[in-house]
Write an enzyme that holds these catalytic residues in place. Structure first.
Site, PDB file in Angstrom:
ATOM      1  N   CYS A   1      20.177  15.894  19.903  1.00  0.00           N
ATOM      2  CA  CYS A   1      19.833  17.237  20.383  1.00  0.00           C
ATOM      3  C   CYS A   1      18.322  17.444  20.302  1.00  0.00           C
ATOM      4  O   CYS A   1      17.740  18.166  21.124  1.00  0.00           O
ATOM      5  CB  CYS A   1      20.535  18.301  19.542  1.00  0.00           C
ATOM      6  SG  CYS A   1      22.334  18.290  19.654  1.00  0.00           S
TER       7      CYS A   1
ATOM      8  N   CYS B   1      27.445  15.069  20.172  1.00  0.00           N
ATOM      9  CA  CYS B   1      28.028  16.248  19.530  1.00  0.00           C
ATOM     10  C   CYS B   1      28.244  17.405  20.506  1.00  0.00           C
ATOM     11  O   CYS B   1      28.577  18.515  20.085  1.00  0.00           O
ATOM     12  CB  CYS B   1      27.148  16.704  18.360  1.00  0.00           C
ATOM     13  SG  CYS B   1      25.581  17.483  18.851  1.00  0.00           S
TER      14      CYS B   1
ATOM     15  N   GLN C   1       0.819  -1.218   0.000  1.00  0.00           N
ATOM     16  CA  GLN C   1       0.000   0.000   0.000  1.00  0.00           C
ATOM     17  C   GLN C   1       0.848   1.262   0.000  1.00  0.00           C
ATOM     18  O   GLN C   1       0.402   2.337  -0.364  1.00  0.00           O
ATOM     19  CB  GLN C   1      -0.930  -0.063   1.232  1.00  0.00           C
ATOM     20  CG  GLN C   1      -1.539   1.231   1.710  1.00  0.00           C
ATOM     21  CD  GLN C   1      -0.892   1.724   3.010  1.00  0.00           C
ATOM     22  OE1 GLN C   1       0.196   1.302   3.388  1.00  0.00           O
ATOM     23  NE2 GLN C   1      -1.579   2.612   3.696  1.00  0.00           N
TER      24      GLN C   1
ATOM     25  N   CYS D   1       3.579   1.932  12.636  1.00  0.00           N
ATOM     26  CA  CYS D   1       2.620   1.904  11.526  1.00  0.00           C
ATOM     27  C   CYS D   1       1.774   0.633  11.527  1.00  0.00           C
ATOM     28  O   CYS D   1       0.635   0.642  11.070  1.00  0.00           O
ATOM     29  CB  CYS D   1       3.363   2.037  10.193  1.00  0.00           C
ATOM     30  SG  CYS D   1       4.091   3.661   9.906  1.00  0.00           S
TER      31      CYS D   1
END
Length: 268
Positions: free
Chosen positions: A174, A248, A73, A188
């Site tokens: 972040c 980071c 689909q 889903c």
């Protein structure tokens, strides 16, 4: 004109070549780019379709699933005759039939902490077309540590989101410091998704990849596009760099994905 574009390529990519902002140089950049697509499902399908058509020279496909009829689909590169086949094989055949210029690497496996770094390191750009938080965090960490830009996309019912992380700004952690508790965000298979929605988000991801490959325009660095198909509206949400980010930030705690945990809430 780029001398190594043969007559068939000049014909195939003519609508790129006649654009001043692309031209033979931009097309050469696309042909010289290697992109790893993590997931050959709803998002990965349009990403692979359009990147192959655009002439991305090498596409790597990571997926350990097999095609199910309920996929059809929205997962448009697979057909009814592919039900039961590994998705990487079905995707390989689709790309090969669409554009013989493209080299396809198939990785029939689940991206994991013990293979992510080596896979990411072999490509110029990564597309996160996965459907679970553990893989999204793993893609982020592997790409951020390797300095490889990646496009992130996600879909849910009538809503989708897309952003790009290049290493010059914030990363996925972040935006989401940790995954939500298990069971609080349905996937889903339990909540459903409008079939055309992954096409919308996946096309945006493919667009970002082409821009990165050609070094053109402004990527969605530090910006998240939130798309609502029900109201046909798009909101832009700024993403700020977190100085305490474990990947980071100023004092990162993660320097090797093999030593991090990607179970549960992906917390340290």
């Amino acid at each position: 004109m780029r001398p190594d574009l043969d007559p068939e390529q000049l014909d195939r990519y003519s609508r790129h070549i006649i654009m001043d902002d692309v031209g033979p140089t931009g097309q050469a950049a696309l042909l010289d780019t290697a992109v790893l697509v993590v997931g050959a499902g709803g998002l990965g399908s349009p990403v692979l379709q359009y990147l192959a058509a655009a002439g991305i020279g090498r596409l790597g496909i990571v997926d350990d699933d097999r095609v199910e009829r309920s996929n059809l689909q929205r997962q448009i590169i697979h057909a009814d005759s592919d039900v039961g086949r590994p998705k990487v094989d079905s995707a390989h055949d689709f790309v090969a039939d669409l554009n013989p210029d493209v080299t396809v690497d198939t990785h029939e496996l689940r991206l994991a902490a013990d293979n992510a770094a080596a896979l990411v390191d072999d490509y110029d750009i990564v597309v996160d077309a996965s459907d679970n938080f553990a893989t999204r965090f793993l893609v982020n960490d592997a790409c951020t540590l390797a300095g490889v830009p990646f496009s992130h996309g996600a879909v849910f019912r009538f809503e989708g989101q897309v952003t790009t992380f290049t290493g010059e700004g914030p990363c996925y952690r972040c935006l989401f410091p940790k995954a939500p508790p298990a069971g609080t965000v349905p996937d889903c298979s339990t909540a459903g998704v409008l079939g055309v929605l992954p096409g919308t988000i996946g096309c945006l991801q493919a667009t970002e990849v082409c821009k990165l490959a050609m070094d053109y325009g402004e990527p969605l660095e530090g910006r998240l596009l939130a798309f609502d198909a029900g109201s046909m509206s798009v909101d832009e949400v700024p993403i700020a760099t977190n100085p305490d980010c474990p990947v980071c930030g100023d004092d990162p705690a993660i320097d090797d994905v093999a030593e991090a945990s990607y179970d549960g809430r992906c917390e340290l």
